[in-house]
Design a protein around this motif. Structure first.
Motif, PDB file in Angstrom:
ATOM      1  N   ASN A  86       0.678  -1.234  -0.094  1.00 37.83           N
ATOM      2  CA  ASN A  86      -0.015   0.128   0.124  1.00 37.83           C
ATOM      3  C   ASN A  86       0.787   1.134   0.101  1.00 37.83           C
ATOM      4  O   ASN A  86       0.485   2.049  -0.608  1.00 37.83           O
ATOM      5  CB  ASN A  86      -0.879  -0.019   1.307  1.00 37.83           C
ATOM      6  N   GLN A  89       2.737   1.631  -3.241  1.00 32.73           N
ATOM      7  CA  GLN A  89       1.818   2.151  -4.414  1.00 32.73           C
ATOM      8  C   GLN A  89       1.382   3.544  -4.414  1.00 32.73           C
ATOM      9  O   GLN A  89       1.277   4.402  -5.401  1.00 32.73           O
ATOM     10  CB  GLN A  89       0.587   1.171  -4.573  1.00 32.73           C
ATOM     11  N   ALA A  90       1.400   3.862  -2.851  1.00 29.22           N
ATOM     12  CA  ALA A  90       0.771   5.430  -2.944  1.00 29.22           C
ATOM     13  C   ALA A  90       2.221   6.240  -3.461  1.00 29.22           C
ATOM     14  O   ALA A  90       1.936   7.366  -3.978  1.00 29.22           O
ATOM     15  CB  ALA A  90       0.864   5.789  -1.443  1.00 29.22           C
ATOM     16  N   ALA A  92       4.486   5.422  -5.504  1.00 28.86           N
ATOM     17  CA  ALA A  92       4.491   5.112  -7.043  1.00 28.86           C
ATOM     18  C   ALA A  92       3.448   6.054  -7.685  1.00 28.86           C
ATOM     19  O   ALA A  92       3.647   6.660  -8.897  1.00 28.86           O
ATOM     20  CB  ALA A  92       4.235   3.798  -7.191  1.00 28.86           C
ATOM     21  N   ASN A  93       2.478   6.390  -7.126  1.00 29.76           N
ATOM     22  CA  ASN A  93       1.230   7.127  -7.647  1.00 29.76           C
ATOM     23  C   ASN A  93       1.346   8.370  -7.676  1.00 29.76           C
ATOM     24  O   ASN A  93       0.760   9.433  -7.994  1.00 29.76           O
ATOM     25  CB  ASN A  93       0.020   6.646  -7.129  1.00 29.76           C
ATOM     26  N   TYR A  94       2.463   8.972  -6.785  1.00 29.51           N
ATOM     27  CA  TYR A  94       2.452  10.607  -6.318  1.00 29.51           C
ATOM     28  C   TYR A  94       3.346  11.433  -7.517  1.00 29.51           C
ATOM     29  O   TYR A  94       4.411  10.874  -7.947  1.00 29.51           O
ATOM     30  CB  TYR A  94       3.137  10.598  -5.032  1.00 29.51           C
ATOM     31  N   SER A  95       2.594  12.131  -8.079  1.00 28.27           N
ATOM     32  CA  SER A  95       3.160  12.865  -9.363  1.00 28.27           C
ATOM     33  C   SER A  95       4.133  13.602  -8.977  1.00 28.27           C
ATOM     34  O   SER A  95       4.777  14.152 -10.057  1.00 28.27           O
ATOM     35  CB  SER A  95       1.931  13.301 -10.467  1.00 28.27           C
ATOM     36  N   LYS A 118       0.383  -4.405 -12.657  1.00 25.41           N
ATOM     37  CA  LYS A 118       0.676  -3.136 -12.980  1.00 25.41           C
ATOM     38  C   LYS A 118       0.485  -1.970 -11.935  1.00 25.41           C
ATOM     39  O   LYS A 118      -0.892  -2.139 -11.423  1.00 25.41           O
ATOM     40  CB  LYS A 118       0.363  -2.736 -14.409  1.00 25.41           C
ATOM     41  N   ILE A 119       1.271  -1.115 -11.605  1.00 23.33           N
ATOM     42  CA  ILE A 119       1.107   0.032 -10.984  1.00 23.33           C
ATOM     43  C   ILE A 119       1.331   1.306 -11.815  1.00 23.33           C
ATOM     44  O   ILE A 119       2.463   1.403 -12.365  1.00 23.33           O
ATOM     45  CB  ILE A 119       1.931   0.459  -9.794  1.00 23.33           C
ATOM     46  N   ARG A 120       0.271   2.199 -12.156  1.00 24.76           N
ATOM     47  CA  ARG A 120       0.696   3.020 -13.506  1.00 24.76           C
ATOM     48  C   ARG A 120       1.094   2.419 -14.691  1.00 24.76           C
ATOM     49  O   ARG A 120       0.624   1.532 -15.058  1.00 24.76           O
ATOM     50  CB  ARG A 120       1.431   4.138 -12.953  1.00 24.76           C
ATOM     51  N   GLU A 121       2.214   2.841 -15.071  1.00 28.91           N
ATOM     52  CA  GLU A 121       2.871   1.961 -16.269  1.00 28.91           C
ATOM     53  C   GLU A 121       4.080   1.004 -15.841  1.00 28.91           C
ATOM     54  O   GLU A 121       4.502   0.366 -16.539  1.00 28.91           O
ATOM     55  CB  GLU A 121       3.589   3.355 -17.251  1.00 28.91           C
TER      56      GLU A 121
END
Length: 202
Positions: A86, A89-90, A92-95, A118-121
């Motif tokens: 978790n 993933q958080a 990895a998803n932070y832009s 897959k997480i994002r790309e």
């Protein structure tokens, strides 16, 4: 070292001022926004050269850029993230990391059920392949989002393959050679500090 801990806050608030098209600011005005005293701000910034002008204050954009250079944000860093649970993933998803020049190149996990998802790309790769990936790609930073058990062993593997920086979320103080930089982020310790401060207010 304390001033280095304050620089990211300066950088963030100056970025907010730029977004509002504010071109210049005094140390007093900056003090009202950030919460540090005006004398503390002047002292901090004087450690790195004179950025302000008496009677004018600070040029917001110039100061933002100079602090960015001091923090090393005028270059790009390639990172890998190890531990795709978790928290991983958080992150990895932070832009915001990409905008600041930190590019996550791959995600790794030791759980066979996670590998291939897959997480994002990113397709999650097997942790056994970390060394080969680092050797074949220019990786500067490893982000560790794994449990305490195995964290030191993983750090040893990363050091042996040439990683120079580790952003460590595992609840353990890693032992690494002096030339390897470790930034520990202990979420529990931070929460305990909050708990203490709340208790003191009662």
């Amino acid at each position: 070292m304390a001033v280095i801990r304050r620089l990211p806050k300066y950088h963030r608030y100056l970025g907010d001022l730029l977004d509002k098209d504010i071109q210049r600011i005094s140390s007093k005005e900056l003090s009202d926004i950030i919460g540090f005293t005006a004398s503390q701000i002047r002292q901090d910034l004087n450690n790195f050269g004179g950025f302000g002008q008496q009677g004018y204050g600070y040029n917001v954009e110039a100061l933002f850029n100079e602090i960015g250079k001091i923090l090393g944000l005028d270059r790009e860093y390639n990172a890998i993230l190890i531990g795709a649970g978790n928290l991983g993933q958080a992150i990895a998803n932070y832009s915001g990391f990409r905008k600041a020049g930190f590019e996550i190149k791959a995600l790794f996990d030791a759980n066979p059920k996670m590998i291939g998802l897959k997480i994002r790309e990113f397709e999650i790769l097997d942790s056994d392949d970390i060394e080969n990936f680092i050797k074949n790609n220019k990786i500067d930073i490893a982000i560790m989002c794994i449990p305490k058990n195995g964290a030191q062993e993983l750090a040893n593997r990363l050091v042996n393959v040439g990683i120079k920086g580790i952003w460590n979320f595992a609840p353990i103080d890693l032992e690494v050679p002096q030339q390897v930089i470790v930034e520990n982020v202990n979420l529990t310790e931070s929460l305990f500090t909050l708990s203490y401060l709340m208790k003191e207010e009662q």
